[in-house]
Design a protein around this motif. Structure first.
Motif, PDB file in Angstrom:
ATOM      1  N   PRO A 192      43.606  23.672  18.575  1.00  0.00           N
ATOM      2  CA  PRO A 192      44.522  23.295  19.672  1.00  0.00           C
ATOM      3  C   PRO A 192      44.806  24.440  20.645  1.00  0.00           C
ATOM      4  O   PRO A 192      45.305  24.191  21.748  1.00  0.00           O
ATOM      5  N   PHE A 193      44.544  25.681  20.253  1.00  0.00           N
ATOM      6  CA  PHE A 193      44.912  26.826  21.082  1.00  0.00           C
ATOM      7  C   PHE A 193      43.708  27.527  21.705  1.00  0.00           C
ATOM      8  O   PHE A 193      43.724  27.856  22.900  1.00  0.00           O
ATOM      9  N   GLY A 194      42.664  27.784  20.906  1.00  0.00           N
ATOM     10  CA  GLY A 194      41.522  28.549  21.390  1.00  0.00           C
ATOM     11  C   GLY A 194      40.715  27.868  22.476  1.00  0.00           C
ATOM     12  O   GLY A 194      40.660  28.340  23.622  1.00  0.00           O
ATOM     13  N   PRO A 195      40.071  26.728  22.181  1.00  0.00           N
ATOM     14  CA  PRO A 195      39.216  26.079  23.182  1.00  0.00           C
ATOM     15  C   PRO A 195      39.970  25.627  24.427  1.00  0.00           C
ATOM     16  O   PRO A 195      39.386  25.523  25.504  1.00  0.00           O
ATOM     17  N   SER A 196      41.261  25.355  24.292  1.00  0.00           N
ATOM     18  CA  SER A 196      42.027  24.836  25.431  1.00  0.00           C
ATOM     19  C   SER A 196      42.504  25.943  26.371  1.00  0.00           C
ATOM     20  O   SER A 196      42.965  25.669  27.476  1.00  0.00           O
ATOM     21  N   SER A 197      42.405  27.208  25.929  1.00  0.00           N
ATOM     22  CA  SER A 197      42.849  28.304  26.784  1.00  0.00           C
ATOM     23  C   SER A 197      41.851  28.535  27.907  1.00  0.00           C
ATOM     24  O   SER A 197      40.652  28.332  27.758  1.00  0.00           O
ATOM     25  N   GLY A 198      42.358  28.963  29.038  1.00  0.00           N
ATOM     26  CA  GLY A 198      41.485  29.174  30.182  1.00  0.00           C
ATOM     27  C   GLY A 198      40.545  30.344  29.954  1.00  0.00           C
ATOM     28  O   GLY A 198      40.910  31.348  29.339  1.00  0.00           O
ATOM     29  N   LEU A 199      39.319  30.229  30.429  1.00  0.00           N
ATOM     30  CA  LEU A 199      38.326  31.283  30.266  1.00  0.00           C
ATOM     31  C   LEU A 199      38.006  31.918  31.613  1.00  0.00           C
ATOM     32  O   LEU A 199      37.991  31.240  32.642  1.00  0.00           O
ATOM     33  N   PRO A 200      37.742  33.227  31.612  1.00  0.00           N
ATOM     34  CA  PRO A 200      37.275  33.869  32.843  1.00  0.00           C
ATOM     35  C   PRO A 200      35.825  33.485  33.105  1.00  0.00           C
ATOM     36  O   PRO A 200      35.245  32.691  32.361  1.00  0.00           O
ATOM     37  N   GLU A 201      35.251  34.066  34.118  1.00  0.00           N
ATOM     38  CA  GLU A 201      33.840  33.797  34.421  1.00  0.00           C
ATOM     39  C   GLU A 201      32.979  34.189  33.219  1.00  0.00           C
ATOM     40  O   GLU A 201      33.085  35.288  32.684  1.00  0.00           O
ATOM     41  N   GLN A 202      32.143  33.255  32.781  1.00  0.00           N
ATOM     42  CA  GLN A 202      31.370  33.448  31.554  1.00  0.00           C
ATOM     43  C   GLN A 202      30.033  34.122  31.864  1.00  0.00           C
ATOM     44  O   GLN A 202      29.033  33.461  32.106  1.00  0.00           O
ATOM     45  N   SER A 203      30.052  35.443  31.822  1.00  0.00           N
ATOM     46  CA  SER A 203      28.865  36.230  32.099  1.00  0.00           C
ATOM     47  C   SER A 203      28.088  36.484  30.812  1.00  0.00           C
ATOM     48  O   SER A 203      28.523  36.141  29.713  1.00  0.00           O
ATOM     49  N   PHE A 204      26.942  37.099  30.953  1.00  0.00           N
ATOM     50  CA  PHE A 204      26.134  37.481  29.791  1.00  0.00           C
ATOM     51  C   PHE A 204      26.918  38.439  28.893  1.00  0.00           C
ATOM     52  O   PHE A 204      26.920  38.303  27.667  1.00  0.00           O
ATOM     53  N   ASN A 205      27.600  39.417  29.528  1.00  0.00           N
ATOM     54  CA  ASN A 205      28.390  40.383  28.748  1.00  0.00           C
ATOM     55  C   ASN A 205      29.501  39.695  27.969  1.00  0.00           C
ATOM     56  O   ASN A 205      29.833  40.107  26.845  1.00  0.00           O
ATOM     57  N   PHE A 206      30.085  38.665  28.564  1.00  0.00           N
ATOM     58  CA  PHE A 206      31.152  37.923  27.893  1.00  0.00           C
ATOM     59  C   PHE A 206      30.653  37.341  26.576  1.00  0.00           C
ATOM     60  O   PHE A 206      31.283  37.525  25.522  1.00  0.00           O
ATOM     61  N   TRP A 207      29.526  36.670  26.595  1.00  0.00           N
ATOM     62  CA  TRP A 207      29.009  36.039  25.378  1.00  0.00           C
ATOM     63  C   TRP A 207      28.515  37.068  24.372  1.00  0.00           C
ATOM     64  O   TRP A 207      28.639  36.862  23.160  1.00  0.00           O
ATOM     65  N   VAL A 208      27.970  38.188  24.860  1.00  0.00           N
ATOM     66  CA  VAL A 208      27.553  39.260  23.941  1.00  0.00           C
ATOM     67  C   VAL A 208      28.759  39.792  23.183  1.00  0.00           C
ATOM     68  O   VAL A 208      28.720  39.970  21.958  1.00  0.00           O
ATOM     69  N   LEU A 209      29.859  40.046  23.899  1.00  0.00           N
ATOM     70  CA  LEU A 209      31.069  40.566  23.252  1.00  0.00           C
ATOM     71  C   LEU A 209      31.681  39.541  22.303  1.00  0.00           C
ATOM     72  O   LEU A 209      32.170  39.901  21.224  1.00  0.00           O
ATOM     73  N   ILE A 210      31.666  38.261  22.685  1.00  0.00           N
ATOM     74  CA  ILE A 210      32.201  37.210  21.814  1.00  0.00           C
ATOM     75  C   ILE A 210      31.429  37.171  20.498  1.00  0.00           C
ATOM     76  O   ILE A 210      32.013  37.132  19.400  1.00  0.00           O
ATOM     77  N   ILE A 211      30.089  37.207  20.599  1.00  0.00           N
ATOM     78  CA  ILE A 211      29.248  37.127  19.403  1.00  0.00           C
ATOM     79  C   ILE A 211      29.390  38.386  18.551  1.00  0.00           C
ATOM     80  O   ILE A 211      29.526  38.311  17.321  1.00  0.00           O
ATOM     81  N   LEU A 212      29.396  39.566  19.203  1.00  0.00           N
ATOM     82  CA  LEU A 212      29.526  40.813  18.444  1.00  0.00           C
ATOM     83  C   LEU A 212      30.892  40.919  17.780  1.00  0.00           C
ATOM     84  O   LEU A 212      31.008  41.422  16.656  1.00  0.00           O
ATOM     85  N   SER A 213      31.931  40.455  18.464  1.00  0.00           N
ATOM     86  CA  SER A 213      33.277  40.469  17.877  1.00  0.00           C
ATOM     87  C   SER A 213      33.325  39.629  16.613  1.00  0.00           C
ATOM     88  O   SER A 213      33.858  40.056  15.576  1.00  0.00           O
TER      89      SER A 213
END
Length: 291
Positions: A192-213
């Motif tokens: 209910p909290f994570g997917p519904s929160s607003g996301l910034p521009e989804q760049s390549f670096n964004f997804w790399v950091l999400i996956i590495l985190s």
């Protein structure tokens, strides 16, 4: 235990906590860049569950164990701890956050003495008090504590309750099954909290950091499970304090955050508390010291 065996265990634990800190470093880069901490937490639980599912080898009938209120409460505590620490990392130096976070072992120790009737060890109590004094120097209560540091303390309190619930469930479930429980239940709790929160521009670096985190945290926690198979938890626990070394180094290298003099003294006291606990447990090979 031979020195070589101890070095191998210490190396495994240090590798594990460094992976966890690396995952939190990626989380700090994300939250500082505007990504909601709840989204980072949700992605960490969800991706971690997907990554560890094949390794954990969970059988479908074992999932019924997740109906146990103790398992659910344990997952709630670690979920709150992760959300709180990611919120703290948004504004605070990573070493200071983990310094405040180490109020957790004190909470776990007190709860074990009260509810599990574990006999307090004078030596361990003194060392925990030393570590708690270090936490106070990092937090600076009443004269410099920021909102971010208070979230780090909240994360430590939740983590201490999580450690206590882990003690309560020790032996009742396979370690990998217990690890998967927090990932799966945490993912559901944060939908209910994570997917519904607003996301910034989804760049390549964004997804790399999400996956590495997510993978850093998942791999680190799995490595801790491996370490606990190599030795008794009472030996592994104080080695986790080496997380402060990784946090301080990564904070300096990635963010240029040097702890101030008071915080540095506090971090040193916390590390000395962990080393003292390790030495005390080494002198008591036949006993389990609560903590």
């Amino acid at each position: 235990m031979h020195l070589l065996d101890l070095c191998r265990i210490a190396g495994t634990v240090f590798f594990a906590v460094t992976l966890i800190v690396a995952g939190d470093t990626c989380g700090k880069l994300l939250t500082a860049g505007g990504v909601d901490p709840f989204f980072v937490a949700f992605s960490r639980f969800a991706i971690g569950a997907l990554a560890l599912w094949p390794i954990a080898r969970i059988r479908l009938h074992e999932l019924s164990a997740y109906k146990d209120w103790r398992v659910v409460l344990r997952a709630v505590f670690i979920t709150c701890a992760i959300c709180s620490i990611l919120t703290a990392l948004k504004t605070e130096p990573i070493a200071n956050v983990f310094g405040a976070f180490f109020v957790g072992p004190v909470i776990s120790y007190v709860l074990a003495v009260i509810f599990l009737a574990e006999k307090p060890s004078p030596t361990h109590t003194i060392l925990l008090v030393l570590g708690f004094c270090g936490v106070l120097l990092v937090v600076k209560p009443g004269f410099g504590a920021s909102a971010g540091i208070l979230f780090a303390v909240l994360a430590g309190i939740c983590y201490g309750c999580y450690l206590f619930m882990t003690k309560l469930l020790a032996g009742a479930m396979r370690p990998s099954l217990l690890l998967m429980s927090q990932l799966l239940i945490g993912s559901v709790l944060l939908i209910p909290f994570g997917p519904s929160s607003g996301l910034p521009e989804q760049s390549f670096n964004f997804w790399v950091l999400i996956i590495l985190s997510a993978l850093g945290s998942a791999a680190g926690n799995y490595a801790l499970v491996v370490a606990n198979k190599m030795a008794d938890a009472s030996l592994v626990a104080p080695l986790v304090y080496s997380k402060l070394i990784s946090a301080t180094l990564l904070g300096i290298l990635v963010f240029g955050d040097w702890p101030d003099t008071v915080a540095f003294i506090g971090l040193t006291l916390i590390i000395l508390s962990g080393l003292g606990s390790l030495a005390a447990r080494r002198r008591l090979p036949g006993k389990t010291v609560p903590g």
